[in-house]
Scaffold this motif. Structure first.
Motif: not given
Length: 292
Positions: A134-143, A221-225, A261-273
């Motif tokens: 929930l924390l990672a999803t909220a931070q990504c959405d806000r960013a 983006l879809p949520p992080i789970a 894994e979360l670090a790679r996922e976060i980097s991938r999401r912002f790269e595609v954005i």
């Protein structure tokens, strides 16, 4: 003294003590079907007024949702700013999640040594992974909302209206599937019994991980789970498996894998954005108007 009036006054005092805002509300005596007419008329009037107010606050067609919007004559170095902002947001979220995972490891050690023991480890980690998701999803959405709004404002020369922001967000979502790195973003990270992390893709996997129905998302983006596989529960709840040293080592390795894994996922999401939003705004600049 009228016992009914005393009872009503006592109930009203209890309600006001629990909810002080009710002091300004209207009160209607109801002791039968006929006496509820005033209450019925008040509810009808309130619902009509409330419906108009809510429709005005969130109209079906938002301003700028279908109109053509001109871009700024000189948007400047918006592309470089987009790159910097995407990298900065990804780095900040990765660092924050790393600190949270370090705190989770401390709580896991406390649970093993001073709490239930090894048997309580899966339950604690499952709760912590749900909160971390929930924390990672909220931070990504806000960013992402900030990146879209700031970059669009620079390209258009004015802050985007809600209708324009939603148009761009929808166009960015369509562009995610066109990029190789943007595929399979509907992904669940499962901690395995071997202290590794396995990935499951699909919206159904994310829905299955949630323990309760969630509201419809209106984000790019879809949520992080992140969750635990069934093998973790079987391993640490097996009778006789109460090796504290092994449990502490396992939790440390598992949380380290989750961090990577979360670090790679976060980097991938912002790269595609960055890529998808860049394509949308580049098309707008080339045509001189926002066509999304």
């Amino acid at each position: 003294m009228d016992p009914v009036a005393v009872t009503v006054a006592a109930h009203r005092a209890a309600l006001l003590a629990a909810v002080p805002d009710l002091a300004a509300a209207r009160w209607f005596p109801v002791d039968g079907v006929d006496s509820a007419a005033d209450l019925r008329r008040a509810l009808v009037g309130w619902s009509a007024t409330e419906g108009l107010q809510r429709a005005s606050a969130e109209p079906p067609v938002l301003p700028g949702q279908h109109d053509r919007v001109a871009v700024a004559a000189d948007p400047g170095d918006w592309s470089e700013r987009l790159d910097r902002q995407a990298r900065s947001c990804a780095q900040r979220i990765r660092q924050h999640l790393a600190l949270e995972l370090a705190n989770i490891h401390l709580r896991a050690v406390q649970e093993i040594v001073f709490g239930v023991g090894c048997a309580g480890l899966p339950d604690l980690l499952d709760r912590e992974m749900a909160a971390l998701s929930l924390l990672a999803t909220a931070q990504c959405d806000r960013a992402v909302r900030g990146i879209v709004s700031d970059t669009t404002a620079q390209v258009l020369g004015t802050p985007p209206t809600e209708g324009v922001r939603r148009r761009i967000a929808t166009a960015v979502q369509y562009g995610l599937a066109d990029h190789r790195t943007g595929r399979d973003l509907d992904r669940v990270l499962l901690v395995t019994s071997t202290a590794g992390v396995a990935g499951l893709t699909g919206v159904e996997a994310i829905d299955a991980l949630a323990g309760y129905p969630t509201a419809t998302r209106d984000e790019v983006l879809p949520p992080i789970a992140v969750g635990l596989s069934g093998g973790c529960w079987q391993q640490w709840r097996t009778p006789g498996n109460d090796d504290h040293s092994a449990a502490r080592a396992w939790s440390q390795r598992a949380l380290r894998e989750v961090e990577l894994e979360l670090a790679r996922e976060i980097s991938r999401r912002f790269e595609v954005i960055r890529l998808s939003l860049g394509v949308v705004l580049s098309d707008a600049i080339d045509h001189g108007i926002l066509l999304a």
